[in-house]
Design an enzyme around this catalytic site. Structure first.
Site: not given
Length: 389
Positions: A56, A59, A121
């Site tokens: 993640s 991101k 997230s």
């Protein structure tokens, strides 16, 4: 030609450690990196150029790209994005990882999607925002790679917007992640501040009771390290537990990356320990004030033969804490002569500081004023002098 000038800076600036040994540090993280943005000093690097799956932490690029487009006026925070049923179908339920709990057909603002990405997230939020901006997620990934190239992230590639495992298409390094964090903080500071330090966000409702769902920010530094205000955790079975974080204390901003840790709690412990070491084991020593002149650079085909070099901001050198005073080596490096025209404030040189066995610290220097192109006779004279030199 790369030119280097050794400089005799002020006596006050020279009262610094002669032998600056890097303070010892150890971490079980297979990959770790720590940079002081205030000086450009690399305080720690452990396998920082190894290609890793970012999970993640990818991101961060999705968010950075959105911030960049908002700054340029190409998208707006209040712009509405629709959750495609196909996207919802793919990115809901336990098999889809972290989620913002979006609903099919729902209209959600760019602002709320960014909260869903940064604080929660949300894999679903990342894909919905990518589709809203670029039409499709692959098209958005192409934009991510263009931005990575602009930032000098030379060892990174993005195949999707959320870091979901994709058989090795998406990869990065700790050094590149730190560069991405630095760009977000410095290029879009207001948006960084508005989104990255929020402790929780509420979106979606539980099935049955319809109770609002509030989720906390997973940033392991928030509430544990003074001045912590970003950035992003990541976890998959393939990547392990990782984190890119930043904190600001007494004018010093540090960016850290750890990757490949084995548990949620280990990520918390190692992240806090790493950032605290960066602030406690190292100190900032003021070197130059903003707009202070430190030297000159030769100019080619300009209406002046040289231009002053000044600090674009207050510049400090980062040194191990608690050492006796002595001397250091300072030099200005630039590709010269610098070809005119030159704009005032243009980055045309670097200040390089060397202190003992620590890595050289590189900080930008800019042109003190604008220099125009030479007229016809000036160019003619420059050509003749170059011919007979």
């Amino acid at each position: 030609m790369r030119k280097a000038l050794l400089l005799a800076v002020s006596a006050a600036a020279l009262t610094l450690p002669a032998i600056a040994a890097a303070p010892p540090f150890d971490t079980p993280a297979p990959v770790a990196y720590l940079k002081d943005l205030s000086s450009g000093a690399i305080l720690y690097a452990k396998d920082a150029d190894r290609r890793i799956p970012p999970a993640s932490m990818a991101k961060m690029m999705t968010t950075h790209l959105a911030f960049h487009l908002i700054k340029k006026g190409e998208i707006k925070l209040d712009q509405m994005c629709q959750v495609r049923p196909e996207t919802w179908q793919q990115w809901h339920g336990p098999q889809a990882g972290s989620t913002m709990f979006l609903s099919p057909g729902e209209q959600v603002s760019v602002q709320n999607l960014l909260h869903g990405i940064v604080t929660l997230s949300g894999n679903d939020a990342s894909v919905v925002l990518a589709e809203c901006i670029a039409g499709t997620e692959p098209a958005f990934a192409a934009l991510m790679n263009q931005e990575a190239k602009r930032l000098g992230m030379t060892n990174s590639n993005f195949g999707n917007s959320n870091g979901w495992p994709d058989e090795g298409v998406t990869y990065t390094t700790a050094r590149d992640l730190a560069r991405l964090a630095e760009a977000t903080i410095e290029e879009t500071p207001d948006l960084y501040k508005a989104f990255y330090q929020q402790e929780s966000f509420t979106w979606g409702k539980t099935m049955g009771s319809g109770q609002a769902i509030t989720q906390g920010n997973r940033n392991p530094l928030l509430g544990k390290v003074q001045g912590a205000d970003g950035l992003k955790t990541g976890h998959t079975e393939e990547a392990g537990y990782g984190f890119t974080g930043s904190a600001l204390q007494n004018g010093r901003r540090l960016v850290m990356v750890v990757a490949g840790l084995t548990s949620f709690n280990q990520r918390i412990d190692e992240s806090v320990k790493f950032m605290n070491w960066g602030f406690r084991a190292w100190k900032g020593q003021p070197l130059l004030k903003r707009n202070e002149k430190i030297g000159t650079a030769q100019v080619q085909l300009g209406d002046e033969s040289e231009v002053g070099l000044v600090a674009p901001r207050d510049i400090a050198v980062t040194l191990p804490a608690g050492l006796m005073t002595g001397n250091m080596r300072v030099k200005v490096v630039y590709n010269g002569p610098v070809k005119a025209p030159i704009q005032a404030g243009q980055h045309i040189a670097d200040l390089v500081v060397e202190t003992g066995d620590t890595q050289p610290q590189v900080m930008p220097l800019v042109a003190e004023k604008a220099v125009g192109e030479a007229g016809f006779f000036g160019r003619l004279w420059a050509g003749l002098t170059g011919l007979f030199a």
